[in-house]
Design a protein around this motif. Structure first.
Motif, PDB file in Angstrom:
ATOM      1  N   TYR A 186       0.834  -1.207   0.000  1.00  0.00           N
ATOM      2  CA  TYR A 186       0.000   0.000   0.000  1.00  0.00           C
ATOM      3  C   TYR A 186       0.863   1.249   0.000  1.00  0.00           C
ATOM      4  CZ  TYR A 186      -3.197   3.570   1.857  1.00  0.00           C
ATOM      5  OH  TYR A 186      -3.924   4.719   2.065  1.00  0.00           O
ATOM      6  N   LEU A 187       0.677   2.091  -1.020  1.00  0.00           N
ATOM      7  CA  LEU A 187       1.336   3.394  -1.086  1.00  0.00           C
ATOM      8  C   LEU A 187       0.285   4.464  -0.806  1.00  0.00           C
ATOM      9  CD1 LEU A 187       3.906   5.072  -1.829  1.00  0.00           C
ATOM     10  CD2 LEU A 187       2.993   5.181  -4.145  1.00  0.00           C
ATOM     11  N   PRO A 188       0.299   5.061   0.399  1.00  0.00           N
ATOM     12  CA  PRO A 188      -0.733   6.049   0.735  1.00  0.00           C
ATOM     13  C   PRO A 188      -0.500   7.380   0.035  1.00  0.00           C
ATOM     14  CG  PRO A 188       0.854   5.872   2.513  1.00  0.00           C
ATOM     15  CD  PRO A 188       1.239   4.823   1.501  1.00  0.00           C
ATOM     16  N   GLU A 189      -1.543   8.193   0.014  1.00  0.00           N
ATOM     17  CA  GLU A 189      -1.429   9.524  -0.588  1.00  0.00           C
ATOM     18  C   GLU A 189      -0.468  10.391   0.217  1.00  0.00           C
ATOM     19  OE1 GLU A 189      -4.419  13.001  -2.281  1.00  0.00           O
ATOM     20  OE2 GLU A 189      -5.058  11.750  -0.609  1.00  0.00           O
ATOM     21  N   GLU A 190      -0.520  10.271   1.542  1.00  0.00           N
ATOM     22  CA  GLU A 190       0.403  11.010   2.401  1.00  0.00           C
ATOM     23  C   GLU A 190       1.658  10.176   2.592  1.00  0.00           C
ATOM     24  OE1 GLU A 190      -2.651  10.177   3.390  1.00  0.00           O
ATOM     25  OE2 GLU A 190      -3.769  12.062   3.214  1.00  0.00           O
ATOM     26  N   ARG A 191       2.759  10.634   2.022  1.00  0.00           N
ATOM     27  CA  ARG A 191       4.024   9.904   2.131  1.00  0.00           C
ATOM     28  C   ARG A 191       4.613  10.080   3.529  1.00  0.00           C
ATOM     29  NH1 ARG A 191       1.557   8.909  -2.228  1.00  0.00           N
ATOM     30  NH2 ARG A 191       2.404   9.515  -4.240  1.00  0.00           N
ATOM     31  N   GLY A 192       5.361   9.077   3.979  1.00  0.00           N
ATOM     32  CA  GLY A 192       5.983   9.201   5.294  1.00  0.00           C
ATOM     33  C   GLY A 192       6.968   8.085   5.570  1.00  0.00           C
ATOM     34  N   LEU A 193       8.238   8.437   5.759  1.00  0.00           N
ATOM     35  CA  LEU A 193       9.276   7.484   6.130  1.00  0.00           C
ATOM     36  C   LEU A 193      10.046   8.048   7.320  1.00  0.00           C
ATOM     37  CD1 LEU A 193      10.684   6.595   2.573  1.00  0.00           C
ATOM     38  CD2 LEU A 193       9.237   5.149   4.006  1.00  0.00           C
ATOM     39  N   TYR A 194      10.795   7.190   7.993  1.00  0.00           N
ATOM     40  CA  TYR A 194      11.612   7.634   9.118  1.00  0.00           C
ATOM     41  C   TYR A 194      12.813   8.407   8.577  1.00  0.00           C
ATOM     42  CZ  TYR A 194       8.775   4.239  11.622  1.00  0.00           C
ATOM     43  OH  TYR A 194       7.724   3.540  12.149  1.00  0.00           O
ATOM     44  N   ARG A 195      12.788   9.725   8.730  1.00  0.00           N
ATOM     45  CA  ARG A 195      13.746  10.594   8.050  1.00  0.00           C
ATOM     46  C   ARG A 195      15.185  10.419   8.542  1.00  0.00           C
ATOM     47  NH1 ARG A 195      12.098  14.519   5.001  1.00  0.00           N
ATOM     48  NH2 ARG A 195      13.792  15.928   5.626  1.00  0.00           N
ATOM     49  N   LYS A 196      15.374   9.919   9.762  1.00  0.00           N
ATOM     50  CA  LYS A 196      16.730   9.775  10.296  1.00  0.00           C
ATOM     51  C   LYS A 196      17.330   8.399   9.990  1.00  0.00           C
ATOM     52  CE  LYS A 196      16.208  13.165  14.002  1.00  0.00           C
ATOM     53  NZ  LYS A 196      16.331  13.437  15.478  1.00  0.00           N
ATOM     54  N   MET A 197      16.529   7.500   9.429  1.00  0.00           N
ATOM     55  CA  MET A 197      17.031   6.174   9.080  1.00  0.00           C
ATOM     56  C   MET A 197      17.677   6.195   7.702  1.00  0.00           C
ATOM     57  SD  MET A 197      14.164   3.447  10.434  1.00  0.00           S
ATOM     58  CE  MET A 197      15.165   2.055   9.891  1.00  0.00           C
ATOM     59  N   LYS A 198      18.645   5.301   7.514  1.00  0.00           N
ATOM     60  CA  LYS A 198      19.281   5.174   6.213  1.00  0.00           C
ATOM     61  C   LYS A 198      18.350   4.438   5.241  1.00  0.00           C
ATOM     62  CE  LYS A 198      24.013   5.144   8.022  1.00  0.00           C
ATOM     63  NZ  LYS A 198      25.269   4.372   8.138  1.00  0.00           N
ATOM     64  N   VAL A 199      18.584   4.641   3.966  1.00  0.00           N
ATOM     65  CA  VAL A 199      17.728   4.060   2.935  1.00  0.00           C
ATOM     66  C   VAL A 199      17.658   2.539   3.055  1.00  0.00           C
ATOM     67  CG1 VAL A 199      17.518   3.637   0.450  1.00  0.00           C
ATOM     68  CG2 VAL A 199      18.033   5.942   1.291  1.00  0.00           C
ATOM     69  N   SER A 200      18.811   1.887   3.112  1.00  0.00           N
ATOM     70  CA  SER A 200      18.835   0.421   3.172  1.00  0.00           C
ATOM     71  C   SER A 200      18.175  -0.093   4.452  1.00  0.00           C
ATOM     72  CB  SER A 200      20.264  -0.100   3.065  1.00  0.00           C
ATOM     73  OG  SER A 200      21.067   0.435   4.103  1.00  0.00           O
ATOM     74  N   ASP A 201      18.443   0.569   5.580  1.00  0.00           N
ATOM     75  CA  ASP A 201      17.850   0.155   6.855  1.00  0.00           C
ATOM     76  C   ASP A 201      16.332   0.302   6.825  1.00  0.00           C
ATOM     77  OD1 ASP A 201      20.376  -0.373   7.805  1.00  0.00           O
ATOM     78  OD2 ASP A 201      20.584   1.538   8.855  1.00  0.00           O
ATOM     79  N   THR A 202      15.850   1.364   6.178  1.00  0.00           N
ATOM     80  CA  THR A 202      14.408   1.595   6.061  1.00  0.00           C
ATOM     81  C   THR A 202      13.736   0.465   5.294  1.00  0.00           C
ATOM     82  OG1 THR A 202      14.672   4.006   6.127  1.00  0.00           O
ATOM     83  CG2 THR A 202      12.644   3.149   5.150  1.00  0.00           C
ATOM     84  N   LEU A 203      14.323   0.100   4.158  1.00  0.00           N
ATOM     85  CA  LEU A 203      13.745  -0.956   3.333  1.00  0.00           C
ATOM     86  C   LEU A 203      13.731  -2.293   4.072  1.00  0.00           C
ATOM     87  CD1 LEU A 203      15.409  -0.062  -0.095  1.00  0.00           C
ATOM     88  CD2 LEU A 203      13.017   0.257   0.530  1.00  0.00           C
ATOM     89  N   ILE A 204      14.823  -2.619   4.717  1.00  0.00           N
ATOM     90  CA  ILE A 204      14.932  -3.904   5.426  1.00  0.00           C
ATOM     91  C   ILE A 204      13.973  -3.953   6.611  1.00  0.00           C
ATOM     92  CG2 ILE A 204      16.468  -5.363   6.784  1.00  0.00           C
ATOM     93  CD1 ILE A 204      18.779  -4.255   5.010  1.00  0.00           C
ATOM     94  N   TYR A 205      13.945  -2.885   7.398  1.00  0.00           N
ATOM     95  CA  TYR A 205      13.094  -2.855   8.592  1.00  0.00           C
ATOM     96  C   TYR A 205      11.618  -2.999   8.236  1.00  0.00           C
ATOM     97  CZ  TYR A 205      10.470  -0.829  12.485  1.00  0.00           C
ATOM     98  OH  TYR A 205       9.559  -0.604  13.477  1.00  0.00           O
ATOM     99  N   LEU A 206      11.165  -2.205   7.248  1.00  0.00           N
ATOM    100  CA  LEU A 206       9.753  -2.249   6.887  1.00  0.00           C
ATOM    101  C   LEU A 206       9.377  -3.564   6.204  1.00  0.00           C
ATOM    102  CD1 LEU A 206       9.252   1.448   5.682  1.00  0.00           C
ATOM    103  CD2 LEU A 206       8.527   0.404   7.845  1.00  0.00           C
ATOM    104  N   SER A 207      10.323  -4.209   5.541  1.00  0.00           N
ATOM    105  CA  SER A 207      10.064  -5.526   4.956  1.00  0.00           C
ATOM    106  C   SER A 207       9.920  -6.586   6.042  1.00  0.00           C
ATOM    107  CB  SER A 207      11.196  -5.923   4.013  1.00  0.00           C
ATOM    108  OG  SER A 207      11.249  -5.064   2.907  1.00  0.00           O
ATOM    109  N   MET A 208      10.729  -6.478   7.071  1.00  0.00           N
ATOM    110  CA  MET A 208      10.649  -7.434   8.179  1.00  0.00           C
ATOM    111  C   MET A 208       9.307  -7.329   8.898  1.00  0.00           C
ATOM    112  SD  MET A 208      14.574  -7.206   9.626  1.00  0.00           S
ATOM    113  CE  MET A 208      14.261  -8.318  11.010  1.00  0.00           C
ATOM    114  N   LEU A 209       8.700  -6.144   8.876  1.00  0.00           N
ATOM    115  CA  LEU A 209       7.368  -6.005   9.462  1.00  0.00           C
ATOM    116  C   LEU A 209       6.325  -6.789   8.676  1.00  0.00           C
ATOM    117  CD1 LEU A 209       7.241  -2.196  10.412  1.00  0.00           C
ATOM    118  CD2 LEU A 209       7.749  -4.150  11.891  1.00  0.00           C
ATOM    119  N   LYS A 210       6.646  -7.131   7.437  1.00  0.00           N
ATOM    120  CA  LYS A 210       5.778  -7.954   6.594  1.00  0.00           C
ATOM    121  C   LYS A 210       6.214  -9.428   6.627  1.00  0.00           C
ATOM    122  CE  LYS A 210       3.092  -4.745   4.699  1.00  0.00           C
ATOM    123  NZ  LYS A 210       1.605  -4.782   4.763  1.00  0.00           N
TER     124      LYS A 210
END
Length: 282
Positions: A157-181
């Motif tokens: 799901y890609l919401p209309e309001e974008r939002g990522l953890y701004r202090k996290m690195k790109v690779s860490d963000t992708l891995i962390y959010l994938s692990m939540l799935k």
């Protein structure tokens, strides 16, 4: 006598010259006014023709897209399978009806376009489909039953309001959010690196989200949406705010997912994207 005659002659010449100049001035003004009127009428006619062409194109796209394409790459068995069903759904806020008696089905392997102006209820419908908000009445089923946590892990799901953890690195963000799935960390890391290379973002994997441009940040958010390889991909205005380069990149990725047989819901007001990508339009 001769002097008087010369004086009268001179006055007559002066008056005649003035009359000629006044006549020529009035004629020039009249001609300019007529030219401006013709130019205005021409511009108005061109605008009317252009608006009529746009309206006709919009109508043609809707008419051609609302019918399932018999020559689509979706097989008959896939086209017959219903991935999600929205039945007589209603939603109101403060007594104002936002979604009224909406019913439609989402077929396996198709790209379904939700088209309409701002305030038409597209985002509200998507949020009810995602179980973010509850409908006032009606039923929504996904993968054959009410949405549960297992089913949610099969949806991107890609919401209309974008939002990522701004202090996290790109690779860490992708891995962390994938692990939540429920994606194992090793598989998530490998998948993240593959997708980053596909979108030419691999050199930026060590950057913080806050260090990325707006367009790059939106591409990362889209990668989060598809990284866990979902069966159903729901995109709310995915092209909004993207520059032409990133818009083309995102379109190419979506067309590739379509070839893979992914089911995609695309909410947008951009008719050229609908015309090129969608099998049906609501």
């Amino acid at each position: 006598m001769n002097d008087s005659l010369l004086f009268i002659l001179l006055v007559a010449v002066i008056l005649f010259t003035m009359a000629i100049r006044i006549y020529l001035h009035k004629r020039r003004v009249k001609n300019n006014t007529q030219d401006n009127t013709n130019a205005s009428d021409s511009t108005s006619d061109k605008t009317k023709i252009r608006n009529a062409d746009d309206a006709q194109r919009f109508t043609d796209v809707l008419r051609n897209s609302t019918e399932a394409r018999s020559d689509s790459t979706i097989g008959d068995s896939n086209r017959a399978a219903t991935l999600a069903d929205i039945s007589h759904v209603n939603k109101s806020y403060g007594g104002k009806s936002v979604v009224q008696d909406v019913s439609f089905e989402i077929r396996k392997g198709e790209v379904l376009g939700l088209v309409g102006p701002n305030g038409a209820g597209k985002t509200t419908t998507i949020r009810m489909l995602m179980d973010i908000i509850k409908p006032d009445s009606g039923e929504i089923s996904v993968f054959g039953h009410l949405l549960n946590e297992e089913a949610k892990n099969k949806i991107g799901y890609l919401p209309e309001e974008r939002g990522l953890y701004r202090k996290m690195k790109v690779s860490d963000t992708l891995i962390y959010l994938s692990m939540l799935k429920n994606i194992p960390s090793t598989a998530a890391r490998e998948r993240a690196e593959t997708l980053l290379k596909e979108v030419n973002m691999y050199p930026h994997k060590g950057k913080k989200i806050s260090e990325l441009s707006r367009g790059m940040g939106q591409i990362i958010q889209f990668l989060v949406t598809i990284l866990h390889d979902p069966s159903l991909i729901v995109l709310d205005e995915p092209f909004a705010g993207l520059d032409p380069v990133n818009r083309m990149l995102l379109k190419d990725i979506l067309l590739n997912l379509k070839k893979q047989g992914k089911t995609i819901i695309l909410s947008t007001h951009m008719m050229n994207e609908v015309e090129e990508m969608c099998d049906r339009v609501l």
